[in-house]
Structures are given as C-alpha cells and as structure tokens.
Design an enzyme around this catalytic site. Structure first.
Site, mmCIF file in Angstrom:
data_model
loop_
_atom_site.group_PDB
_atom_site.id
_atom_site.type_symbol
_atom_site.label_atom_id
_atom_site.label_comp_id
_atom_site.label_asym_id
_atom_site.label_seq_id
_atom_site.Cartn_x
_atom_site.Cartn_y
_atom_site.Cartn_z
ATOM 1 N N GLU A 1 -3.557 35.360 37.413
ATOM 2 C CA GLU A 1 -4.732 35.927 36.735
ATOM 3 C C GLU A 1 -4.546 37.402 36.374
ATOM 4 O O GLU A 1 -5.518 38.128 36.183
ATOM 5 C CB GLU A 1 -5.963 35.748 37.633
ATOM 6 C CG GLU A 1 -6.277 34.296 37.933
ATOM 7 C CD GLU A 1 -7.405 34.149 38.930
ATOM 8 O OE1 GLU A 1 -8.556 34.399 38.558
ATOM 9 O OE2 GLU A 1 -7.139 33.799 40.089
ATOM 10 N N SER B 1 -10.064 30.874 38.934
ATOM 11 C CA SER B 1 -10.159 30.758 37.472
ATOM 12 C C SER B 1 -9.722 29.397 36.937
ATOM 13 O O SER B 1 -9.216 29.290 35.830
ATOM 14 C CB SER B 1 -9.328 31.848 36.783
ATOM 15 O OG SER B 1 -9.966 33.083 36.930
ATOM 16 N N TYR C 1 -11.868 32.344 29.472
ATOM 17 C CA TYR C 1 -11.476 33.669 29.008
ATOM 18 C C TYR C 1 -11.186 33.762 27.508
ATOM 19 O O TYR C 1 -10.658 34.763 27.055
ATOM 20 C CB TYR C 1 -10.272 34.165 29.825
ATOM 21 C CG TYR C 1 -10.607 34.274 31.289
ATOM 22 C CD1 TYR C 1 -11.604 35.159 31.718
ATOM 23 C CD2 TYR C 1 -9.989 33.474 32.239
ATOM 24 C CE1 TYR C 1 -11.944 35.249 33.057
ATOM 25 C CE2 TYR C 1 -10.322 33.567 33.581
ATOM 26 C CZ TYR C 1 -11.302 34.459 33.981
ATOM 27 O OH TYR C 1 -11.641 34.547 35.299
ATOM 28 N N ARG D 1 -19.717 35.014 43.421
ATOM 29 C CA ARG D 1 -20.251 34.041 42.459
ATOM 30 C C ARG D 1 -19.928 32.641 42.950
ATOM 31 O O ARG D 1 -18.771 32.336 43.264
ATOM 32 C CB ARG D 1 -19.645 34.252 41.072
ATOM 33 C CG ARG D 1 -20.472 33.612 39.953
ATOM 34 C CD ARG D 1 -19.746 33.566 38.628
ATOM 35 N NE ARG D 1 -18.732 32.521 38.641
ATOM 36 C CZ ARG D 1 -17.424 32.747 38.461
ATOM 37 N NH1 ARG D 1 -16.970 33.970 38.229
ATOM 38 N NH2 ARG D 1 -16.555 31.752 38.495
ATOM 39 N N ASP E 1 -19.842 28.564 42.281
ATOM 40 C CA ASP E 1 -19.731 27.595 41.192
ATOM 41 C C ASP E 1 -20.141 26.206 41.683
ATOM 42 O O ASP E 1 -19.725 25.781 42.771
ATOM 43 C CB ASP E 1 -18.293 27.553 40.665
ATOM 44 C CG ASP E 1 -17.874 28.866 40.030
ATOM 45 O OD1 ASP E 1 -18.766 29.630 39.597
ATOM 46 O OD2 ASP E 1 -16.663 29.145 39.971
ATOM 47 N N GLU F 1 -16.923 26.186 44.937
ATOM 48 C CA GLU F 1 -16.203 27.310 45.545
ATOM 49 C C GLU F 1 -17.024 28.585 45.434
ATOM 50 O O GLU F 1 -17.968 28.663 44.643
ATOM 51 C CB GLU F 1 -14.834 27.507 44.888
ATOM 52 C CG GLU F 1 -14.886 27.892 43.427
ATOM 53 C CD GLU F 1 -13.493 28.147 42.848
ATOM 54 O OE1 GLU F 1 -12.719 28.896 43.465
ATOM 55 O OE2 GLU F 1 -13.197 27.613 41.767
ATOM 56 N N ASN G 1 -16.426 32.644 44.725
ATOM 57 C CA ASN G 1 -15.499 33.684 44.260
ATOM 58 C C ASN G 1 -15.938 35.023 44.847
ATOM 59 O O ASN G 1 -17.035 35.489 44.552
ATOM 60 C CB ASN G 1 -15.545 33.767 42.730
ATOM 61 C CG ASN G 1 -15.185 32.451 42.078
ATOM 62 O OD1 ASN G 1 -14.017 32.125 41.943
ATOM 63 N ND2 ASN G 1 -16.181 31.677 41.692
ATOM 64 N N GLY H 1 -14.878 37.736 37.978
ATOM 65 C CA GLY H 1 -14.398 38.472 36.815
ATOM 66 C C GLY H 1 -15.464 39.400 36.264
ATOM 67 O O GLY H 1 -16.658 39.138 36.361
#
Length: 306
Positions: free
Chosen positions: A17, A143, A213, A252, A254, A270, A272, A276
């Site tokens: 990443e 990601s 992205y 964050r 998900d 998951e 994070n 990002g």
C-alpha cells in the site's frame, strides 16, 4: 487550536500500500502546515530511526498503511524512541492487522464476524476449505489487497489451479471465510464517536484495491440508505470494536450486510487502525459530512496522540 508543533509525517514505506500511503502523507502534511505546524516529511526507508532521531519531532503522524507501519513494528520502534505518535499503539496494531486474531478477540464479546479458518495455501490445490462461494484473503494485509471470491462458476479452477492468478501465488497462508452476499458498509470512529455509515457501491466487481483508490470506480452513499436499526448496529459495533481493541485516534470498521437477513445478516469484516486519508478516503469524508474540515479532522487525530 493548540500551540504549533513540530510534526514528522511518516509515509511511504515498502508495503503493498506504499502509493496510497504517499498520497495520505502528502494530504496530511499539507493540512498540518495549513494548521500552522512545522512539518518534516519522511518517506520511510531502513534508516527511519536515524531520520526521526535527527528530526526530533514533538509528535509523529503515522501515515503508513500495511506492514510494517500498521502491524506494531513501527509502533514498537517509536515507543522505544520515546516519541508520541498518532493512531493505535503496539498491542492494538499487532492484533487488528491480523484478521484471525481480531476475530478471536472480538467474537467472544458478541461482535458478529464471519466464521472460517486459516488454511495452508498448498491445500487449496487439492480441495476447497469451505463450501463455495467463499472468500480467500491474506491474514494481515489491508485495502482488499489479494482478496479472491471463489465461486462455482469462477475461473480459478476446481480445485483452484496453482497457475490461476490470485493470493495463493503470494501468501503461504490465507484466511478462508464464507462469502456474505449483500452490501458493503463502513463506519469510522474518531475518539469515542462513531461518525456515521457509508455504503460503498463499486461500479463493477467488488470493493477491491482498484475500486478503493481509483476516482469514479466506487459510489459512496452517505448516509447509507439502510434501516435505522442497521445504521445504529454498525455504529454501535464499530465503537465497541474500537474500544475492545484499544484503538486510539481514528479507526474504521468494514461490514457486509445481507439485507435479506435483516439484523442477523450484518457482519464485521475487519477494523482498520490507520484508515486511508486520501481525497477518496472514507474516514475524512464521514468527518466532512459531520461538519469537520479535513484540516480539523487531522488536528483531532494529532490531539488524540498528545
């Protein structure tokens, strides 16, 4: 606002990443300078400790993604150096980047997560670890790097062919989970507050690295057009996962939601610990919908580190 600080922004590195981290770092650095801080940008190489020692910042903004910036390695180094840094600490980072460890910690507290198990990659070539459809993903990459959805009509072969392109070509072990049909939801937490729920609608395929992205590849719907009880559940679970894992600053969570199952169809995938912060990223976008500018959002993360 608090007094101006000298902040080192740590970005880049050598994970899968890297490019996303460089964009995150550049955005963060500009926002910090707009807030009046002195910023030293550091693209992390093997000499990172020496460069940080030379810079001697008041605080490090960790804008790295993936390993070793998100897995506890950099956090341990910064702890040893006595430097304050943004986002989660060593133990939290070690657990949260490992999807199986996260599950072992959160599931006993009633957090709904998919079943599944870690499998040796070579066993995939003799048979399926779970009934199809199922998902294969690296245990500790973010990601959506290296995620494969294995279906009956998929082109990976049956059993999976060693020559097929997929995460089995890169990783010795993979996490196999049942595929949850339905919708992709995400909730950012800042401090002790869940910021809302966004639904992610990829224009094609699923929400993979490119969809995340590449501008225009995914529609972000905020607030998500979902029942109030599902929205409340996402925010409650994200906040509880943030707390149980010991996350700091911003995280964050998900989710997948099978909307044919109601509340029973909601699963946390998951957490994070270093979401990002590119122009397309979800956490700053949710903060903006809550009336917070990007610069204010970055400032809040710095203040949490102090």
């Amino acid at each position: 606002m608090s007094a101006p600080l000298h902040i080192a922004v740590l970005m880049g590195g050598w994970s899968a990443e890297r490019e996303v981290s460089l964009v995150t770092g550049a955005n963060v650095a500009e926002a910090l300078e707009a807030n009046g801080h002195q910023v030293t940008r550091i693209d992390m190489g093997r000499d990172v400790a020496a460069r940080l020692a030379e810079a001697a910042p008041d605080v490090v903004f960790n804008a790295l993604h993936g390993t070793p910036g998100e897995d506890g390695s950099v956090q341990g180094m910064l702890d040893l150096m006595g430097l304050k840094y943004t986002h989660s600490g060593l133990a939290t980072s070690v657990i949260a980047i490992d999807k199986q460890l996260t599950k072992l910690l959160l599931a006993p507290h009633g957090i709904p997560m998919p079943g599944g198990r870690v499998v040796k990659t070579e066993t995939l070539y003799t048979g399926d670890p779970l009934p199809r459809p199922y998902v294969l993903k690296p245990v500790n990459e973010g990601s959506s790097v290296g995620v494969a959805i294995v279906t009956d009509e998929g082109n990976y072969g049956n059993p999976i062919a060693p020559g097929s392109k997929g995460p089995w070509q890169e990783f010795d072990e993979l996490l196999a989970e049942p595929f949850i049909r339905g919708r992709e939801l995400t909730t950012a937490v800042l401090g002790q507050e869940a910021l809302g729920v966004t639904e992610l609608k990829p224009k094609s395929g699923f929400y993979d690295y490119d969809a995340k992205y590449t501008d225009g590849m995914t529609e972000h719907v905020y607030p998500a057009a979902i029942p109030d009880e599902i929205s409340a559940a996402c925010m409650s679970i994200a906040l509880e996962a943030h707390r149980l894992l010991g996350c700091k600053g911003c995280s964050r969570s998900d989710f997948r939601w099978d909307d044919s199952q109601g509340a029973e169809g909601l699963f946390l995938l998951e957490v994070n610990t270093q979401p990002g912060m590119t122009p397309l990223s979800l956490a700053p976008e949710q903060a903006r919908h809550r009336g917070m500018s990007y610069a204010q959002f970055v400032q809040r993360i710095v203040e949490a580190a102090l």
